[in-house]
Design an enzyme around this catalytic site. Structure first.
Site, mmCIF file in Angstrom:
data_model
loop_
_atom_site.group_PDB
_atom_site.id
_atom_site.type_symbol
_atom_site.label_atom_id
_atom_site.label_comp_id
_atom_site.label_asym_id
_atom_site.label_seq_id
_atom_site.Cartn_x
_atom_site.Cartn_y
_atom_site.Cartn_z
ATOM 1 N N LYS A 41 -14.265 9.103 -4.915
ATOM 2 C CA LYS A 41 -13.383 10.165 -4.410
ATOM 3 C C LYS A 41 -13.617 11.465 -5.179
ATOM 4 O O LYS A 41 -13.690 12.540 -4.586
ATOM 5 C CB LYS A 41 -11.914 9.727 -4.513
ATOM 6 C CG LYS A 41 -11.539 8.696 -3.462
ATOM 7 C CD LYS A 41 -10.201 8.036 -3.715
ATOM 8 C CE LYS A 41 -10.053 6.848 -2.768
ATOM 9 N NZ LYS A 41 -8.889 6.013 -3.016
ATOM 10 N N GLN A 66 -3.954 5.423 -6.544
ATOM 11 C CA GLN A 66 -4.805 4.324 -6.113
ATOM 12 C C GLN A 66 -4.035 3.000 -6.152
ATOM 13 O O GLN A 66 -3.374 2.685 -7.136
ATOM 14 C CB GLN A 66 -6.053 4.251 -7.023
ATOM 15 C CG GLN A 66 -7.067 3.225 -6.602
ATOM 16 C CD GLN A 66 -7.743 3.518 -5.263
ATOM 17 O OE1 GLN A 66 -7.907 4.679 -4.874
ATOM 18 N NE2 GLN A 66 -8.106 2.482 -4.542
ATOM 19 N N ASP A 93 -2.526 10.302 1.693
ATOM 20 C CA ASP A 93 -2.800 8.913 2.062
ATOM 21 C C ASP A 93 -1.976 8.501 3.295
ATOM 22 O O ASP A 93 -2.261 7.477 3.920
ATOM 23 C CB ASP A 93 -2.393 7.981 0.909
ATOM 24 C CG ASP A 93 -3.589 7.376 0.194
ATOM 25 O OD1 ASP A 93 -4.650 7.250 0.819
ATOM 26 O OD2 ASP A 93 -3.435 7.017 -0.988
HETATM 27 N N1 GUN Z 1 -6.452 0.955 -2.008
HETATM 28 C C1 GUN Z 1 -7.188 0.501 -0.964
HETATM 29 N N2 GUN Z 1 -7.259 1.424 0.004
HETATM 30 C C2 GUN Z 1 -6.561 2.486 -0.427
HETATM 31 C C3 GUN Z 1 -6.278 3.759 0.147
HETATM 32 O O1 GUN Z 1 -6.673 4.106 1.266
HETATM 33 N N3 GUN Z 1 -5.529 4.583 -0.619
HETATM 34 C C4 GUN Z 1 -5.066 4.229 -1.845
HETATM 35 N N4 GUN Z 1 -4.311 5.102 -2.507
HETATM 36 N N5 GUN Z 1 -5.298 3.069 -2.396
HETATM 37 C C5 GUN Z 1 -6.044 2.200 -1.689
#
Ligand code: GUN
Length: 292
Positions: free
Chosen positions: A52, A96, A119
């Site tokens: 990211k 995350q 998100d």
């Molecule tokens: N863990 C797995 N997929 C995601 C996601 O799309 N966003 C976040 N914040 N954590 C994740």
């Protein structure tokens, strides 16, 4: 033989467009900023967070990383989120998942300002998604919808079968397909006669996280297969939730693993961060134009 849906190429094209838009916004005085918060050292999460950061850097988005130790308390995390909510350089906040067990995930997600919830996990934005109102769309389902559109796959009247009912993929993608006028079935671990449900699917979306759990023989001839699974079965071997080779013989379109849905997820995160920055920029312009 199915046409392979190339998520990598689509993501590459979109990222170039995002980069152009970011540069335009920067020239107007706003650099989009994304805060990424990682608690603990889950190896998969570390890889995603690194990807990211790199993706932000590549398109010119300011990336603000917060890597906290596994024993970080919930209070400490909530106060970091509170400060990010007020930080004008930050337009998106991503915590995350999964979080360490001693932290209440729902409380953390609700602490993120819905305006910075790139998100799309805050209940306010989930509610708007279900109502079919404009909102931040969760990145993986959003990426799936963009791929379907890119390949000219119309969902109107189609039988969509989603396997998996997670808050991150299964549930939101089901509502997004419903919004596109599909007839949607959500299957999960307690579903009775899964092969029968899958055999009905014009579009199958597999998001269960079990390597090749869906045999190709279950797929209806001519179906579209979207495989969200990313399962490591050997040091250098990733497979999806669907048996690719056998499914590709029956399907009309199929996403590979890797190179299908995966590259789209981070791309849509960049897109959501750009959108948030644009909204914030426009609000700033409007407030400056108001007569005093
Ligand atoms: N863990 C797995 N997929 C995601 C996601 O799309 N966003 C976040 N914040 N954590 C994740």
């Amino acid at each position: 033989m199915a046409i392979t849906i190339d998520g990598k190429a689509t993501a590459h094209k979109l990222r170039a467009e995002i980069n152009t838009e970011v540069q335009k916004l920067v020239s107007e005085g706003t650099r989009p900023g994304l805060a990424v918060v990682l608690v603990g050292d889950n190896p998969a999460s570390r890889v995603y967070v690194h990807m990211k950061e790199k993706a932000c850097c590549d398109v010119g988005i300011f990336s603000d990383e917060h890597k906290l130790p596994a024993e970080t308390g919930e209070k400490e995390l909530l106060s970091l989120i509170e400060s990010l909510n007020h930080d004008t350089r930050i337009h998106g906040i991503l915590v995350q998942l999964p979080l360490p067990k001693h932290i209440n995930e729902a409380r953390v997600l609700e602490a993120i300002s819905p305006e910075k919830d790139v998100d799309g996990f805050h209940p306010y934005n989930v509610g708007r998604l279900v109502l079919g109102k404009p909102t931040f769309q969760p990145c993986t389902p959003y990426g799936i919808m963009v791929l379907l559109k890119e390949y000219g796959i119309d969902l109107t009247g189609k039988e969509v079968v989603v396997v998996g009912r997670s808050n991150i993929v299964g549930k939101p993608v089901a509502f997004m397909c419903l919004q596109q006028h599909a007839t949607v079935t959500i299957c999960h671990t307690r579903t009775v006669d899964l092969p029968d449900k899958i055999a009905r699917a014009d579009v199958l979306i597999a998001a269960i996280g079990r390597p090749e759990a869906i045999p190709g023989a279950w797929i209806k001839k001519g179906a579209v297969v979207i495989d969200v699974g990313v399962n490591r079965i050997a040091e250098k071997k990733l497979v999806g939730d669907v048996e690719f080779e056998a499914a590709a013989e029956r399907a009309s379109y199929i996403t590979p693993v890797p190179g299908g849905v995966g590259p789209m997820t981070i791309t849509m995160l960049l897109q959501n961060t750009l959108l948030s920055a644009k909204i914030s920029h426009a609000a700033k312009q409007n407030s400056q134009e108001e007569p005093s």
